[in-house]
Write a protein that holds these residues in place. Structure first.
Motif, PDB file in Angstrom:
ATOM      1  N   SER A  40     -20.201 -56.592  50.660  1.00 30.10           N
ATOM      2  CA  SER A  40     -18.827 -56.106  50.764  1.00 30.10           C
ATOM      3  C   SER A  40     -18.157 -56.283  49.406  1.00 30.10           C
ATOM      4  O   SER A  40     -18.546 -57.133  48.602  1.00 30.10           O
ATOM      5  N   THR A  46     -15.623 -51.717  53.825  1.00 29.51           N
ATOM      6  CA  THR A  46     -16.931 -51.355  54.368  1.00 29.51           C
ATOM      7  C   THR A  46     -18.025 -52.258  53.815  1.00 29.51           C
ATOM      8  O   THR A  46     -17.967 -52.684  52.677  1.00 29.51           O
ATOM      9  N   TYR A  48     -21.870 -52.343  52.592  1.00 27.45           N
ATOM     10  CA  TYR A  48     -22.854 -51.418  52.050  1.00 27.45           C
ATOM     11  C   TYR A  48     -24.237 -52.044  52.140  1.00 27.45           C
ATOM     12  O   TYR A  48     -24.393 -53.242  51.921  1.00 27.45           O
ATOM     13  N   TYR A  72     -23.590 -44.583  45.834  1.00 26.98           N
ATOM     14  CA  TYR A  72     -23.939 -44.829  47.225  1.00 26.98           C
ATOM     15  C   TYR A  72     -23.778 -43.574  48.053  1.00 26.98           C
ATOM     16  O   TYR A  72     -23.044 -42.665  47.692  1.00 26.98           O
ATOM     17  N   TYR A  74     -22.203 -41.973  50.976  1.00 26.31           N
ATOM     18  CA  TYR A  74     -21.035 -42.286  51.789  1.00 26.31           C
ATOM     19  C   TYR A  74     -21.227 -41.988  53.276  1.00 26.31           C
ATOM     20  O   TYR A  74     -20.402 -42.362  54.089  1.00 26.31           O
ATOM     21  N   TYR A  77     -23.720 -45.394  53.760  1.00 29.60           N
ATOM     22  CA  TYR A  77     -23.280 -46.580  53.012  1.00 29.60           C
ATOM     23  C   TYR A  77     -24.454 -47.353  52.421  1.00 29.60           C
ATOM     24  O   TYR A  77     -24.426 -48.558  52.312  1.00 29.60           O
ATOM     25  N   GLU A  78     -25.471 -46.633  52.001  1.00 35.17           N
ATOM     26  CA  GLU A  78     -26.625 -47.232  51.346  1.00 35.17           C
ATOM     27  C   GLU A  78     -26.457 -47.114  49.839  1.00 35.17           C
ATOM     28  O   GLU A  78     -26.221 -46.022  49.311  1.00 35.17           O
ATOM     29  N   ILE A  79     -26.552 -48.250  49.139  1.00 36.82           N
ATOM     30  CA  ILE A  79     -26.408 -48.261  47.692  1.00 36.82           C
ATOM     31  C   ILE A  79     -27.669 -47.652  47.077  1.00 36.82           C
ATOM     32  O   ILE A  79     -28.773 -48.074  47.378  1.00 36.82           O
TER      33      ILE A  79
END
Length: 86
Positions: A40, A46, A48, A72, A74, A77-79
Motif C-alpha cells: 500500500s 488500494t 497493489y 501497474y 489498473y 492492481y498488479e505492479i
C-alpha cells in the motif's frame, strides 16, 4: 477482409495497452497474505500486488524513505515495474 482484421487487431491491442499506467508513490505498508505480497502507498488506498523483483525495489525505497515510480495494471492492481525516484 484484411482491413477488418487489421482494424480489430489495432482496437484490441489499444484496449489492452491502455490498462497499464504509471504513478509515483511513497510506500506505506508491505504485507504477505495468502502467499501474495501486497503493497500500500500513502497516496493511494488500494493494495497493489508485487512480485519478487518489484518487491526488492519497494523495500529498498523504504530504507531511504524515497518514492517509487511504478507501472501497474489498473484493472488488476498488479505492479509491472518499479523504479526509485529522487
Amino acid at each position: 477482409m484484411h482491413k477488418v482484421f487489421l482494424i480489430l487487431s489495432i482496437l484490441c491491442s489499444s484496449v489492452f495497452a491502455s490498462s497499464v499506467t504509471s504513478a509515483e508513490y511513497t510506500v506505506s505498508k508491505i504485507i504477505n497474505k495468502d502467499g501474495k505480497t501486497l503493497v500500500s502507498f500513502i497516496e493511494s488506498a488500494t493494495f497493489y500486488k508485487a512480485n519478487e523483483k518489484e518487491l526488492k525495489c519497494i523495500q529498498e525505497s523504504t530504507k531511504n524513505n524515497r518514492k517509487v515510480k511504478i507501472d501497474y495494471d489498473y484493472k488488476t492492481y498488479e505492479i509491472k515495474s518499479c523504479k526509485i525516484v529522487e
